[in-house]
Design a protein around this motif. Structure first.
Motif, mmCIF file in Angstrom:
data_model
loop_
_atom_site.group_PDB
_atom_site.id
_atom_site.type_symbol
_atom_site.label_atom_id
_atom_site.label_comp_id
_atom_site.label_asym_id
_atom_site.label_seq_id
_atom_site.Cartn_x
_atom_site.Cartn_y
_atom_site.Cartn_z
ATOM 1 N N LEU A 269 1.112 -1.005 0.185
ATOM 2 C CA LEU A 269 -0.118 0.219 -0.037
ATOM 3 C C LEU A 269 0.792 1.472 -0.130
ATOM 4 O O LEU A 269 1.633 0.967 0.447
ATOM 5 C CB LEU A 269 -1.204 0.177 0.956
ATOM 6 N N LEU A 270 0.164 2.242 -0.757
ATOM 7 C CA LEU A 270 1.210 3.323 -1.134
ATOM 8 C C LEU A 270 0.128 4.487 -0.975
ATOM 9 O O LEU A 270 -1.222 4.111 -0.990
ATOM 10 C CB LEU A 270 1.966 3.798 -1.820
ATOM 11 N N THR A 271 0.850 5.782 0.053
ATOM 12 C CA THR A 271 -0.354 7.277 -0.312
ATOM 13 C C THR A 271 -0.375 7.418 -1.092
ATOM 14 O O THR A 271 0.339 8.034 -1.963
ATOM 15 C CB THR A 271 -0.109 7.996 1.409
ATOM 16 N N VAL A 272 -1.554 8.581 -1.533
ATOM 17 C CA VAL A 272 -2.342 8.741 -2.991
ATOM 18 C C VAL A 272 -1.510 10.377 -2.582
ATOM 19 O O VAL A 272 -0.601 11.052 -3.484
ATOM 20 C CB VAL A 272 -3.034 8.376 -3.119
ATOM 21 N N ASP A 273 -1.726 10.948 -0.997
ATOM 22 C CA ASP A 273 -1.707 11.947 -0.779
ATOM 23 C C ASP A 273 0.011 12.308 -0.194
ATOM 24 O O ASP A 273 0.219 11.560 0.778
ATOM 25 C CB ASP A 273 -2.874 12.851 0.102
ATOM 26 N N LEU B 166 2.213 15.470 0.801
ATOM 27 C CA LEU B 166 1.725 16.142 0.451
ATOM 28 C C LEU B 166 0.915 16.150 2.236
ATOM 29 O O LEU B 166 2.331 16.730 3.521
ATOM 30 C CB LEU B 166 1.063 17.639 0.465
ATOM 31 N N GLY B 167 1.030 15.059 2.633
ATOM 32 C CA GLY B 167 0.037 14.819 4.336
ATOM 33 C C GLY B 167 1.450 13.315 4.791
ATOM 34 O O GLY B 167 2.628 12.983 4.395
ATOM 35 N N VAL B 168 0.982 13.005 5.901
ATOM 36 C CA VAL B 168 1.676 11.817 6.487
ATOM 37 C C VAL B 168 1.939 11.286 6.049
ATOM 38 O O VAL B 168 0.861 10.591 5.295
ATOM 39 C CB VAL B 168 1.064 11.776 7.774
ATOM 40 N N GLY B 169 2.917 9.992 6.064
ATOM 41 C CA GLY B 169 3.402 8.801 5.463
ATOM 42 C C GLY B 169 2.302 7.555 6.155
ATOM 43 O O GLY B 169 1.592 8.168 7.024
ATOM 44 N N ARG B 170 2.602 6.460 5.656
ATOM 45 C CA ARG B 170 1.929 5.677 6.747
ATOM 46 C C ARG B 170 2.658 4.637 7.381
ATOM 47 O O ARG B 170 2.156 4.518 8.577
ATOM 48 C CB ARG B 170 2.239 3.981 5.769
ATOM 49 N N SER B 171 3.828 5.978 8.416
ATOM 50 C CA SER B 171 4.324 5.346 9.370
ATOM 51 C C SER B 171 3.319 5.968 10.866
ATOM 52 O O SER B 171 3.602 6.255 10.927
ATOM 53 C CB SER B 171 6.233 5.851 9.486
ATOM 54 N N GLY B 172 3.863 5.313 11.365
ATOM 55 C CA GLY B 172 2.905 4.987 12.801
ATOM 56 C C GLY B 172 4.150 6.042 13.836
ATOM 57 O O GLY B 172 3.388 7.037 14.805
ATOM 58 N N GLN B 173 5.387 6.119 13.755
ATOM 59 C CA GLN B 173 6.239 6.837 14.367
ATOM 60 C C GLN B 173 5.727 8.391 13.820
ATOM 61 O O GLN B 173 5.916 9.212 14.891
ATOM 62 C CB GLN B 173 7.674 6.419 14.034
ATOM 63 N N ASP C 289 -3.806 5.006 9.910
ATOM 64 C CA ASP C 289 -3.472 3.829 10.143
ATOM 65 C C ASP C 289 -3.780 3.659 8.202
ATOM 66 O O ASP C 289 -4.730 4.282 7.933
ATOM 67 C CB ASP C 289 -3.904 3.506 11.153
ATOM 68 N N ILE C 290 -2.802 2.703 7.747
ATOM 69 C CA ILE C 290 -2.852 2.791 6.640
ATOM 70 C C ILE C 290 -4.473 1.832 6.269
ATOM 71 O O ILE C 290 -4.943 1.611 4.804
ATOM 72 C CB ILE C 290 -1.479 1.787 6.431
ATOM 73 N N VAL D 106 -5.497 5.089 0.506
ATOM 74 C CA VAL D 106 -3.764 4.960 0.050
ATOM 75 C C VAL D 106 -4.182 3.524 -1.053
ATOM 76 O O VAL D 106 -5.804 4.079 -1.334
ATOM 77 C CB VAL D 106 -3.213 3.455 0.935
ATOM 78 N N ILE D 107 -3.814 3.076 -2.560
ATOM 79 C CA ILE D 107 -3.349 2.432 -3.086
ATOM 80 C C ILE D 107 -2.867 1.320 -3.065
ATOM 81 O O ILE D 107 -1.005 1.021 -2.772
ATOM 82 C CB ILE D 107 -3.692 2.983 -4.603
ATOM 83 N N LYS D 108 -3.039 -0.113 -3.429
ATOM 84 C CA LYS D 108 -1.798 -0.977 -3.816
ATOM 85 C C LYS D 108 -1.120 -1.557 -5.016
ATOM 86 O O LYS D 108 -1.843 -0.723 -6.546
ATOM 87 C CB LYS D 108 -2.870 -2.017 -3.780
ATOM 88 N N VAL D 109 0.073 -0.760 -4.990
ATOM 89 C CA VAL D 109 0.809 -0.591 -5.645
ATOM 90 C C VAL D 109 1.718 -1.898 -6.298
ATOM 91 O O VAL D 109 1.860 -2.526 -5.199
ATOM 92 C CB VAL D 109 1.832 0.484 -6.012
ATOM 93 N N ALA D 110 1.874 -2.830 -6.937
ATOM 94 C CA ALA D 110 3.497 -3.699 -7.609
ATOM 95 C C ALA D 110 4.119 -3.298 -7.437
ATOM 96 O O ALA D 110 4.475 -2.128 -7.629
ATOM 97 C CB ALA D 110 3.182 -4.344 -8.894
ATOM 98 N N VAL D 111 5.730 -3.733 -6.939
ATOM 99 C CA VAL D 111 6.616 -3.324 -6.369
ATOM 100 C C VAL D 111 7.373 -3.673 -7.681
ATOM 101 O O VAL D 111 8.189 -2.257 -8.111
ATOM 102 C CB VAL D 111 7.191 -4.074 -5.581
ATOM 103 N N GLU D 112 7.255 -3.987 -8.728
ATOM 104 C CA GLU D 112 7.466 -3.404 -10.214
ATOM 105 C C GLU D 112 6.852 -2.221 -11.128
ATOM 106 O O GLU D 112 8.054 -1.400 -11.854
ATOM 107 C CB GLU D 112 7.978 -4.642 -10.944
#
Length: 262
Positions: free
Chosen positions: A164-168, A170-177, A220-221, A227-233
């Protein structure tokens, strides 16, 4: 593992596990993916070529403050040039710290009991082989530029586990920290006017704590909608890591695939 602690023993680890350890007397935690064979893939600030130093200390990484050489594994510390993704042995990852396992698919009630961010998520993990594939692919291809709030070691591990990746951006990432660092001051700020309505310090503290927990939960993701699902490739294209020529090539390739389908 339980509500109060995610601590585990080395013997309990399985390939594809998201692990972490605390640094600087529990000031922050460093995260990685255990890929088996006593090896961990994790994300740190890039080490530029012809440079003996890493990025500044104020990061959620585990290798920026000291250079090291592993006496046990010759390939420990392997990374591609100008990449922040590194392969180390488990001992060098831990650096004498305790070992913890990040929890996935926890219930909202359990999530809210974890006062400190960066220990769990309500999102589900993908199968171990998929997680390891992503980690090893990113070891060879990189994970972009390190950013404390939007693209840190925990973001890397969360992506490897969920895709999962965040689309925005400019906002906070996926990190809980990161959400913890941002959420605590925000909760305190928002609760300040309540001091006029609540003479009891306990009442203000309770409201502040509630706002803090809800702000963490909202980022939280597993519950956020950006959030969107993105293949690693396809990660380089989605995060804009390619230069203009490579982007044009990828676009032409995608257009060709669409024409074939038609």
């Amino acid at each position: 593992m339980g509500i109060l602690s995610n601590r585990v023993e080395k013997e309990e680890l399985k390939g594809g596990d998201h692990i972490y350890t605390y640094r600087a007397v529990f000031a922050y935690s460093h995260h990685g993916i255990f890929v088996g064979g006593n090896k961990v893939v994790h994300f740190t600030p890039k080490r530029e070529e012809n440079s003996s130093t890493e990025a500044p200390l104020i990061t959620f990484d585990g290798m920026s403050d000291t250079a090291f050489s592993c006496p046990t594994y010759p390939d420990c510390g392997f990374r591609q040039p100008n990449s922040g993704v590194v392969l180390t042995c488990l001992d060098c990852f831990l650096r004498n710290g305790s070992l913890y396992s990040f929890d996935y698919e926890v219930s909202p009630s359990i999530f809210l009991t974890r006062v400190r961010g960066g220990t769990c998520t309500t999102a589900a993990s993908d199968p171990p082989q998929t997680v390891i594939h992503r980690a090893m692919y990113l070891l060879q291809n990189g994970f972009g530029n390190y950013d404390v709030f939007q693209n840190n070691c925990e973001d890397f591990a969360l992506y490897c586990k969920t895709g999962l990746l965040t689309v925005d951006r400019l906002g906070v990432g996926r990190s809980g920290q990161a959400s913890t660092v941002i959420g605590a001051p925000l909760a305190a700020l928002l609760s300040t006017p309540l001091k006029l309505l609540m003479p009891s310090p306990v009442g203000v503290a309770t409201v502040t704590a509630g706002m803090y927990c809800m702000s963490r939960y909202a980022t939280d993701i597993g519950v956020r909608t950006d959030v969107i699902k993105v293949a690693v490739e396809d990660l380089a294209v989605n995060l804009g890591w390619l230069n203009s020529d490579e982007e044009e090539l990828e676009k032409n390739k995608a257009s060709g695939e669409q024409l074939v389908k038609l």
